[in-house]
Design a protein around this motif. Structure first.
Motif, PDB file in Angstrom:
ATOM      1  N   CYS A  16      -8.205  -0.974   3.908  1.00 18.89           N
ATOM      2  CA  CYS A  16      -9.646  -0.985   2.883  1.00 18.89           C
ATOM      3  C   CYS A  16      -9.216  -2.198   2.154  1.00 18.89           C
ATOM      4  O   CYS A  16     -10.885  -2.636   1.772  1.00 18.89           O
ATOM      5  N   ARG A  17      -8.209  -2.511   1.958  1.00 16.92           N
ATOM      6  CA  ARG A  17      -8.433  -3.981   0.820  1.00 16.92           C
ATOM      7  C   ARG A  17      -8.420  -5.503   1.742  1.00 16.92           C
ATOM      8  O   ARG A  17      -9.562  -6.297   2.023  1.00 16.92           O
ATOM      9  N   GLU A  45     -11.060   8.954   5.157  1.00 13.78           N
ATOM     10  CA  GLU A  45     -10.350   8.294   4.927  1.00 13.78           C
ATOM     11  C   GLU A  45     -11.797   6.990   4.010  1.00 13.78           C
ATOM     12  O   GLU A  45     -11.357   6.674   3.046  1.00 13.78           O
ATOM     13  N   ALA A  65      -5.333   2.954   4.167  1.00 12.64           N
ATOM     14  CA  ALA A  65      -4.880   2.693   2.839  1.00 12.64           C
ATOM     15  C   ALA A  65      -5.367   1.024   3.208  1.00 12.64           C
ATOM     16  O   ALA A  65      -5.622   0.168   2.161  1.00 12.64           O
ATOM     17  N   ARG A 108      -3.060   6.944   7.862  1.00  6.37           N
ATOM     18  CA  ARG A 108      -3.358   6.918   6.198  1.00  6.37           C
ATOM     19  C   ARG A 108      -2.881   5.811   5.548  1.00  6.37           C
ATOM     20  O   ARG A 108      -3.478   5.131   4.802  1.00  6.37           O
ATOM     21  N   LEU A 109      -1.760   5.127   6.014  1.00  4.82           N
ATOM     22  CA  LEU A 109      -1.678   4.007   5.783  1.00  4.82           C
ATOM     23  C   LEU A 109      -2.209   2.388   6.298  1.00  4.82           C
ATOM     24  O   LEU A 109      -2.584   1.493   5.198  1.00  4.82           O
ATOM     25  N   ALA A 131       0.819  -1.494   0.316  1.00  3.69           N
ATOM     26  CA  ALA A 131      -0.462  -0.093   0.029  1.00  3.69           C
ATOM     27  C   ALA A 131       1.003   1.311   0.033  1.00  3.69           C
ATOM     28  O   ALA A 131       1.880   1.146   0.428  1.00  3.69           O
ATOM     29  N   ARG A 132       0.219   2.454  -0.439  1.00  4.69           N
ATOM     30  CA  ARG A 132       0.959   3.809  -0.106  1.00  4.69           C
ATOM     31  C   ARG A 132       0.300   4.583  -0.008  1.00  4.69           C
ATOM     32  O   ARG A 132      -1.382   4.754  -0.101  1.00  4.69           O
ATOM     33  N   VAL A 133       0.727   5.261   0.493  1.00  5.13           N
ATOM     34  CA  VAL A 133       0.249   6.939   0.301  1.00  5.13           C
ATOM     35  C   VAL A 133       1.098   8.177   0.220  1.00  5.13           C
ATOM     36  O   VAL A 133       1.716   8.241  -0.391  1.00  5.13           O
ATOM     37  N   ASP A 134      -0.029   8.306  -0.750  1.00  8.17           N
ATOM     38  CA  ASP A 134       0.720   9.465  -2.115  1.00  8.17           C
ATOM     39  C   ASP A 134       1.760  10.682  -1.522  1.00  8.17           C
ATOM     40  O   ASP A 134       0.593  11.301  -0.778  1.00  8.17           O
TER      41      ASP A 134
END
Length: 347
Positions: free
Chosen positions: A244-245, A276, A241, A237-238, A114-117
């Motif tokens: 959510c998966r 988020e 992300a 935020r990570l 996963a990433r936090v843009d």
């Protein structure tokens, strides 16, 4: 590498630690607070030209002096750290890195989780690691409305039980994730057991180990993030992300979090989740904390009661299942650990 040597840096070697810190600072990195192995690549004059570290099964604090970039030192450094991890029995490895450095690790055989843009990327060295984790979770999926809570439960309190009961009033199945990292005074095996025992009468509750994909704020890597606020935001935020998966695999449509009015860290975390998760179709609901009088029930207060041996206070704060454990001989090593800890109010 003919002119360079890789050497272990010991915490007691103040001179080498200072040289490592100097290099990290020059490259815009602050040495992480959680490290259990550090190495340095030094030149013939014993100047530190590169450094890297490990913590648990993660690689951290990797940097090469700007004067020596392009010499292949980062490859040597990462190769050494991976070899050291394998020697220690850690085969499943993780990296948290800047977005700009992600391609380097992808080229080395790591895979993005996963990433936090604009902030960070979370990677592992197994191409099917996260997919296998999600597949295993999906086998526990049930019909009806599903929700989730994530807790450290250090240890399980009446407040945790209240959060679970409140959440279960809105769903058919509640997936309860217990943070697996052993970064707490109460070991994970005990924490998960107490959650399972404390929920045994709730058939709709399904307890999971979080595995390596949901980590605590206590060990979230902070070395390449500029300040505490960025660290807290990045962690939240990570986590969102990744979650959510998880929610997609389990059909989760709502996550419940406990209010923490005295913690700025938790306040930021809850705010970010509320921002988020709805973007992925997952509602986020903050549940007010259960209080004893005017004081919210917390695991910190339970640990304080254990530290001073106040069984009356303990009984008022925890379910019978937790109380029985901590008044048994089996709990003696854990209680001694808590008593020796000094400040027990931390995470």
């Amino acid at each position: 590498m003919s002119d360079y040597t890789i050497t272990q840096v010991y915490p007691s070697d103040a001179c080498m630690i200072a040289r490592v810190d100097e290099l990290l600072e020059a490259e815009g990195i602050e040495r992480d607070g959680n490290l259990d192995y550090t190495c340095a690549i030094v030149d013939e004059d014993y100047r530190v030209v590169a450094t890297g570290s490990c913590f648990g099964n993660t690689l951290r604090c990797m940097a090469v002096s700007s004067a020596h970039q392009g010499e292949g030192l980062m490859n040597e450094l990462v190769g050494h750290l991976i070899e050291k991890q394998y020697e220690r029995g850690n085969m499943h490895l993780f990296v948290y890195t800047k977005v700009t450095a992600a391609k380097f690790f992808l080229d080395l055989g790591f895979y993005e989780i996963a990433r936090v843009d604009g902030t960070l990327v979370f990677l592992e060295n197994r191409h099917d690691g996260f997919a296998s984790y999600l597949s295993a979770l999906a086998k526990t999926r049930r019909d009806g409305r599903s929700a989730a809570v994530v807790m450290n439960a250090n240890p399980f309190t009446r407040g945790h039980r209240h959060l679970i009961e409140t959440a279960m009033a809105s769903c058919d199945t509640l997936h309860v994730f217990v943070v697996s990292e052993d970064a707490s005074l109460v070991p994970f095996s005990v924490r998960k057991r107490l959650v399972c025992e404390g929920c045994a009468d709730l058939p709709g509750a399904v307890v999971h180990a979080s595995g390596p994909y949901i980590i605590s704020s206590a060990t979230f890597p902070s070395y390449f993030l500029k300040d505490a606020a960025t660290v807290n935001e990045g962690h939240a935020r990570l986590d969102a992300a990744v979650f959510c998966r998880i929610a997609e695999a389990l059909g989760i449509t709502e996550r419940f979090v406990g209010e923490e009015p005295t913690s700025q860290v938790t306040s930021i975390y809850n705010r970010v989740l509320c921002e988020e998760l709805p973007r992925a179709g997952v509602a986020c609901t903050v549940i007010p904390r259960l209080a004893q009088g005017d004081t919210p029930i917390s695991a910190s207060n339970v640990r304080r009661a254990l530290q001073v041996g106040d069984l009356d206070a303990l009984r008022a704060l925890v379910p019978d299942t937790t109380y029985r454990y901590f008044t048994s001989e089996e709990a003696a090593p854990v209680i001694e650990r808590i008593k020796a800890a000094g400040d027990v109010a931390h995470y």
